[in-house]
Design an enzyme around this catalytic site. Structure first.
Site, PDB file in Angstrom:
ATOM      1  N   ARG A   1     -33.794   6.995  98.824  1.00  0.00           N
ATOM      2  CA  ARG A   1     -32.387   7.222  98.513  1.00  0.00           C
ATOM      3  C   ARG A   1     -32.037   6.355  97.318  1.00  0.00           C
ATOM      4  NH1 ARG A   1     -29.932   4.837 103.662  1.00  0.00           N
ATOM      5  NH2 ARG A   1     -31.728   3.466 103.270  1.00  0.00           N
TER       6      ARG A   1
ATOM      7  N   GLY B   1     -25.290  16.062  94.884  1.00  0.00           N
ATOM      8  CA  GLY B   1     -25.778  16.135  93.511  1.00  0.00           C
ATOM      9  C   GLY B   1     -27.014  15.277  93.367  1.00  0.00           C
TER      10      GLY B   1
ATOM     11  N   CYS C   1     -32.462  15.064  93.196  1.00  0.00           N
ATOM     12  CA  CYS C   1     -33.340  15.574  94.258  1.00  0.00           C
ATOM     13  C   CYS C   1     -32.743  16.747  95.025  1.00  0.00           C
ATOM     14  CB  CYS C   1     -33.691  14.442  95.221  1.00  0.00           C
ATOM     15  SG  CYS C   1     -34.716  13.149  94.498  1.00  0.00           S
TER      16      CYS C   1
END
Length: 440
Positions: A155, A261, A264
């Site tokens: 992340r 958005g 990825c």
């Protein structure tokens, strides 16, 4: 181990620094010589919490260095991670794996000894088999080179943590030596109890797409329910609480707003949809297309919320401050940013738009130079008739609504991320509008 990490971007830099933190000797490889020089000086070219300190520590110790010479990396390392970009292709539906295959071609020519290549880039199912055939055909070491696909689940904003303390490691292996290499390079993480899923390459490739796509489906689902709440006068925040206690569902990823958005999720959902079609799974493709459609509609929904908040006041020539340019908090990445898309839509509708972001202003200015940007929050708010929260940075969530100065009387806030507790804002005299929440 001695490892190389080829591709020094949002994936490669954190991975290289984390491998050094685990005790490996690491060389990072990138074709951008200016970036290589900055990295060798201990400078971090991307914003990622904790990464500058990790990078400086291991460059300083000599455990981590960078080069633009792939032959140097081959002479040094016994395991090669590939972390180059796989942007969406010109067709808008599949991954452009040109960098992956270009890297493999350059790498293979220097592989004279048995080694392991570990792909981390997100790719279409079947890529590992194609890479294996290519490298074993071109490399002097031939079948002594094994390819493993080891998808990342980073992340942005948490890349260091997610590399050193991931929730799982997946290894799509083609032979025993590849599995052995994975267990060795990740030994420090595996010893801490992180589960390792050893599987065939196709399973590993699909697992990455399935994980990101499920998150995209979840976000689109809660946005669709938020639209229902908006029409019915119901409270989406309470519904999220109610759904979140269900152990089969959970609240993670269920924050209604202007959609997903970044580098990825959008491309992964599109590419996974294309894979479903190619594999003959039409029902899955239709479901994913519906999620894409909901996500693409969110800017229009946000514009409707802005119009509702303004009432009879026209948007044209209104002074609007958009809080946020990054696609999410904790990163300077503006790729496919809903916040920037909303700012651009407001600008095209005739508003006078100023965009603030704690970290992403420089990147946003390159992507959308027609907009006005500032990293100074008081300056951004000065004289604003309407404030739009578009990225849920903690700076905005923790802000004291009574201390924000230089605003006209009856200040107006549109929270497009449904992230603020509205009561303190109302108590401070703000009119706050949130999607799917009554009491505007």
């Amino acid at each position: 181990m001695r490892v190389s990490v080829i591709g020094c971007g949002h994936l490669g830099i954190p991975h290289a620094a984390a491998m050094a933190e685990l005790g490996h000797e690491v060389v990072g490889v990138d074709v951008d010589r200016e970036k290589v020089e900055r990295l060798n000086a201990g400078e971090c070219p991307i914003f990622e919490p904790g990464l500058p300190e990790l990078l400086a520590r291991h460059v300083g110790s000599g455990r981590l260095r960078f080069t633009a010479d792939i032959a140097e990396a081959v002479a040094f390392a016994e395991l090669h991670f590939i972390g180059v970009g796989t942007p969406i292709d010109a067709d808008g539906r599949s991954y452009d794996t040109g960098q992956v295959f270009g890297t493999v071609r350059r790498l293979a020519l220097h592989l004279t000894e048995p080694c392991t290549i570990v792909g981390k880039s997100t790719v279409t199912v079947g890529t590992t088999a194609e890479v294996t055939a290519l490298v074993q055909r071109l490399a002097p070491a031939g079948t002594g080179v094994e390819v493993v696909w080891n998808p990342e689940f980073l992340r942005e904003g948490h890349a260091v943590e997610d590399t050193l303390r991931p929730d799982r490691i997946i290894a799509g292996v083609t032979g025993a030596e590849g599995e052995k290499a994975i267990r060795e390079v990740y030994a420090g993480i595996l010893d801490a109890g992180v589960p390792l899923f050893v599987c065939d390459p196709a399973t590993a490739e699909l697992a990455k797409g399935a994980a990101n796509t499920f998150l995209g489906l979840k976000i689109s689902y809660i946005n669709a329910v938020a639209d229902m709440c908006e029409a019915a006068g119901a409270d989406i925040a309470r519904i999220v609480e109610i759904l979140g206690v269900d152990p089969r569902i959970g609240a993670g990823g269920m924050r209604p707003g202007i959609g997903y958005g970044g580098g990825c999720l959008p491309k992964d959902v599109r590419a996974f949809t294309a894979s479903a079609r190619q594999l003959g799974a039409g029902g899955a493709a239709d479901l994913l297309l519906a999620a894409e459609g909901i996500n693409e509609s969110r800017i229009g929904v946000a514009m409707d919320l802005v119009a509702d908040a303004l009432g009879d006041r026209p948007l044209r020539d209104a002074r609007v401050t958009v809080l946020g340019a990054a696609f999410k908090p904790g990163t300077s990445d503006v790729r496919e940013s809903p916040a920037l898309a909303l700012a651009l839509a407001l600008y095209r509708a005739g508003a006078v738009v100023t965009v603030h972001d704690p970290q992403a202003v420089a990147n946003a200015m390159v992507r959308n130079p027609e907009l006005d940007f500032t990293a100074d929050l008081p300056a951004a708010l000065a004289g604003a008739e309407l404030v739009v929260l578009a990225t849920e940075w903690s700076e905005y969530r923790r802000a004291d609504p009574g201390a924000l100065l230089d605003l006209p009387a009856d200040p107006l806030l549109v929270d497009c991320r449904t992230t603020l507790d509205p009561e303190p804002w109302r108590a401070a005299g703000w009119r706050i509008h949130q999607l799917g929440r009554p009491g505007k």
